[in-house]
Design a protein around this motif. Structure first.
Motif, short mmCIF file in Angstrom:
data_model
loop_
_atom_site.label_atom_id
_atom_site.label_comp_id
_atom_site.label_asym_id
_atom_site.label_seq_id
_atom_site.Cartn_x
_atom_site.Cartn_y
_atom_site.Cartn_z
N ASN A 107 0.84 -0.95 0.07
CA ASN A 107 -0.12 -0.03 0.21
C ASN A 107 1.07 1.33 0.07
OD1 ASN A 107 -1.58 2.09 0.39
ND2 ASN A 107 -2.66 1.26 2.44
N LEU A 108 0.97 1.46 -1.11
CA LEU A 108 2.08 3.03 -1.58
C LEU A 108 0.85 3.95 -2.38
CD1 LEU A 108 5.75 1.72 -2.10
CD2 LEU A 108 4.16 2.65 0.23
N PRO A 109 0.73 4.68 -1.94
CA PRO A 109 -0.48 5.30 -2.82
C PRO A 109 0.06 6.59 -3.55
CG PRO A 109 -1.03 5.71 -0.67
CD PRO A 109 -0.08 4.72 -0.50
N THR A 110 1.36 7.04 -3.74
CA THR A 110 2.10 7.83 -3.80
C THR A 110 3.17 7.38 -5.03
OG1 THR A 110 4.17 8.25 -2.69
CG2 THR A 110 2.84 9.29 -1.88
N ASN A 132 12.36 0.41 6.07
CA ASN A 132 11.56 1.82 5.70
C ASN A 132 12.20 1.83 3.69
OD1 ASN A 132 11.19 4.61 5.09
ND2 ASN A 132 10.86 5.77 6.85
N TRP A 133 10.26 2.74 3.72
CA TRP A 133 10.65 2.29 2.02
C TRP A 133 11.39 2.56 1.41
CZ3 TRP A 133 8.25 -1.21 -0.52
CH2 TRP A 133 6.84 -2.03 0.07
N ASN A 134 12.28 3.41 2.30
CA ASN A 134 12.63 4.85 1.22
C ASN A 134 14.92 4.68 1.36
OD1 ASN A 134 13.49 5.51 4.34
ND2 ASN A 134 13.24 7.88 3.78
N ASP A 135 14.96 3.05 1.97
CA ASP A 135 15.63 1.32 2.15
C ASP A 135 16.88 1.80 1.00
OD1 ASP A 135 17.35 -0.08 4.91
OD2 ASP A 135 17.63 -0.92 2.60
N LYS A 136 18.24 2.15 1.27
CA LYS A 136 18.88 1.69 0.26
C LYS A 136 18.76 0.82 -0.51
CE LYS A 136 23.19 0.58 2.71
NZ LYS A 136 24.15 0.78 3.23
N LEU A 137 18.79 -0.42 -0.42
CA LEU A 137 18.68 -1.57 -1.00
C LEU A 137 17.20 -2.01 -2.04
CD1 LEU A 137 19.75 -4.13 2.07
CD2 LEU A 137 20.77 -3.34 -0.72
N ASP A 191 10.50 6.47 -7.52
CA ASP A 191 10.87 6.99 -5.88
C ASP A 191 10.05 6.71 -4.65
OD1 ASP A 191 13.00 9.01 -7.08
OD2 ASP A 191 10.70 10.61 -7.46
N LEU A 192 10.31 5.79 -3.78
CA LEU A 192 9.81 4.73 -2.56
C LEU A 192 9.72 6.68 -1.61
CD1 LEU A 192 8.75 2.88 -3.09
CD2 LEU A 192 10.65 2.67 -4.60
N PRO A 193 8.99 6.48 -0.81
CA PRO A 193 8.61 6.99 0.23
C PRO A 193 9.21 7.10 1.77
CG PRO A 193 7.07 6.44 -0.06
CD PRO A 193 7.20 5.48 -1.10
N ASN A 194 9.42 7.58 1.75
CA ASN A 194 9.90 7.98 3.54
C ASN A 194 9.42 7.83 4.58
OD1 ASN A 194 10.96 8.21 6.28
ND2 ASN A 194 11.66 9.97 5.71
N LYS A 266 -3.49 0.23 5.89
CA LYS A 266 -1.75 0.51 6.43
C LYS A 266 -1.39 1.22 5.65
CE LYS A 266 0.36 1.94 10.18
NZ LYS A 266 -0.02 3.10 11.22
N VAL A 267 -1.22 2.55 5.25
CA VAL A 267 -0.31 3.09 4.46
C VAL A 267 1.09 3.14 5.00
CG1 VAL A 267 1.02 5.08 3.24
CG2 VAL A 267 -1.81 5.15 3.89
N GLY A 268 2.14 1.83 3.53
CA GLY A 268 3.03 1.35 4.04
C GLY A 268 3.34 0.65 3.99
N GLY A 269 2.14 -0.91 4.52
CA GLY A 269 1.44 -2.15 4.99
C GLY A 269 2.18 -2.89 3.32
N ILE A 270 3.17 -3.81 3.76
CA ILE A 270 2.76 -4.98 2.75
C ILE A 270 2.90 -6.53 3.02
CG2 ILE A 270 5.91 -5.12 3.61
CD1 ILE A 270 6.67 -5.77 0.57
N GLY A 271 2.60 -7.60 2.47
CA GLY A 271 2.17 -8.93 2.70
C GLY A 271 2.12 -9.26 1.49
N TYR A 272 1.78 -11.25 2.00
CA TYR A 272 1.47 -11.77 0.75
C TYR A 272 0.74 -12.56 0.89
CZ TYR A 272 2.91 -14.88 5.39
OH TYR A 272 2.54 -15.50 6.08
N GLY A 273 -0.07 -13.32 -0.04
CA GLY A 273 -1.28 -14.01 -0.57
C GLY A 273 -1.46 -14.29 -1.82
N GLU A 274 -2.03 -15.41 -2.07
CA GLU A 274 -2.23 -15.61 -3.23
C GLU A 274 -3.07 -14.22 -4.26
OE1 GLU A 274 -4.98 -15.90 -7.41
OE2 GLU A 274 -5.88 -14.96 -5.56
N VAL A 275 -2.80 -13.69 -6.13
CA VAL A 275 -2.54 -12.05 -6.15
C VAL A 275 -3.66 -11.94 -6.22
CG1 VAL A 275 -2.63 -13.31 -8.71
CG2 VAL A 275 -1.98 -11.18 -8.21
N SER A 276 -5.36 -12.95 -6.02
CA SER A 276 -6.57 -11.91 -6.26
C SER A 276 -7.00 -11.21 -5.36
CB SER A 276 -7.64 -13.31 -6.97
OG SER A 276 -7.92 -14.15 -5.50
#
Length: 394
Positions: A107-110, A132-137, A191-194, A266-276
């Protein structure tokens, strides 16, 4: 009198017509298991009832719950994304009836285009090393030249709800593998957000978690072994290299639906699951780097390409090779199984006929009727194996 006789004949003829258009035997079967399978089963069981008259009741409580219910003889069939590692039932057959990609949803609206993640970066996000989403990796994955693949597609018309519906599907070769139209390279600069990363993971016994863990360990084997050294587990927290219960940015949820809902909320959220689950919640999904160095989207074609490089085991399960260079293969893909009883189990023969018909329908019709759900139709040698497994249901 003539009128009465004519009415009687009409009633008898009508009754005969109704009987002739109804199934000779209409029954129901009960199943439980993977939430991974739920989006496909929910829509396709309606079609199965229309076509056969039989009813399928399915409770999605996770692959672990399905295996437990199957072991205890509480259901006619179960669905699981992973095989038993212990407590094997006396009578068991695996039928690989569909496959799908496990998407990394976020969930990254920008961010308006799909991001790119290497296998090492995924492992470090889901173990808490990257927060953090702006991590160098993450930035390095998204500011580079990436290799991509485009598959050939075609229009396919099938009956859905009694109507002809035309949808776009991958073109398959004679061996059932998707045909690559082209490969290319492009420069990306996203560009990934802070923004703090909040990781949502499954707390229930989950085949999806186990398959995701196999990818994290297998794809990072060798030089990056330290990133994910533990053996995969149906309980995600048991396979992580860090104790994630002490991490404030990790949130557990039971089932794919709640993981996706958590990410959506949750803005900034990440997870895993079947694509649908990602598609239905309008979440972004990442392109994941495979062993061929390509970044592939989680779709049916990429799933088929990747699983085509796996090993079909005697029991009907499939072992994936995460280090094998497979062009176009989406590397977090899994075949999923129906757990069924063979003849030796001495189950109700009428129920077994419905179980066999349902798994044949899953194998041959469901992914074809609903390609938008993101499931891949089983093809090639794995299809032949599935048919032979279903034939044992008697």
């Amino acid at each position: 009198m003539k009128l009465q006789r004519k009415l009687a004949v009409t009633v008898i003829a009508t009754a005969a017509l109704v009987l002739s258009s109804s199934p000779a035997f209409a029954g129901q079967i009960n199943g439980s298991g993977a939430t991974f399978a739920q989006p496909l089963i929910d829509v396709c069981k309606v079609e199965f009832t229309k076509d056969t008259g039989h009813t399928v009741n399915y409770t999605a409580g996770g692959s672990g719950k399905g295996r437990t219910d199957f072991t205890k003889n509480l259901v006619d069939f179960a669905a699981s994304d992973a095989v038993y590692t212990s407590d094997f039932p006396a009578n068991l057959e695996y039928a690989p009836v569909y496959a799908a990609p496990i998407a990394i949803m976020y969930n990254l609206p920008t961010v308006t285009e799909s991001i790119y993640l290497s296998e090492a970066t995924v492992a470090q996000i889901f173990s808490g090393y990257i927060t953090n989403w702006n991590d160098k990796l993450i930035a390095a994955d998204n500011e580079r030249t990436v290799k991509t693949v485009k598959f050939k597609t075609k229009k396919q018309t099938t009956k859905v709800g009694g109507k002809n519906v035309t949808k776009t599907v991958p073109v398959l070769d004679k061996k059932g593998k998707p045909v690559i139209a082209s490969t290319s390279e492009k420069v990306v600069n996203i560009d990934l957000p802070n923004q703090l990363i909040t990781v949502y993971y499954r707390t229930d016994s989950s085949g999806t978690s186990e398959q995701f863990g196999k990818f994290l360990k297998g794809a990072n084997a060798g030089a990056n072994e330290r990133l994910w050294p533990k053996t995969a587990s149906g309980t995600f927290a048991n396979s992580t290299p860090n104790n994630i219960s002490t991490f404030f940015n990790f949130q557990g949820a039971s089932g794919s639906a709640l993981v996706a809902a958590g990410v959506k909320g949750k803005v900034g959220g990440i997870g895993y699951g079947e694509v649908s689950w990602a598609t239905d919640n309008k979440l972004g999904v990442a392109n994941i780097r495979n062993a061929a160095g390509e970044f592939i989207a989680p779709d049916a074609a990429g799933t088929s390409a990747f699983l085509g490089g796996g090993t079909i085991e005697a029991n009907g399960s499939l072992t994936a090779d995460y280090k094998k260079s497979i062009s176009g293969g989406y590397p977090i893909a899994t075949a999923s199984y129906g757990l069924v009883y063979p003849e030796a189990a001495k189950k109700n023969p009428e129920q077994q006929k419905i179980v066999a018909a349902w798994h044949t329908y899953l194998l041959e019709q469901c992914a074809k009727k609903f390609p938008e759900k993101g499931y891949a139709q089983i093809t090639g040698a794995l299809y032949d194996k599935a048919k032979s497994q279903i034939a044992k249901i008697k």
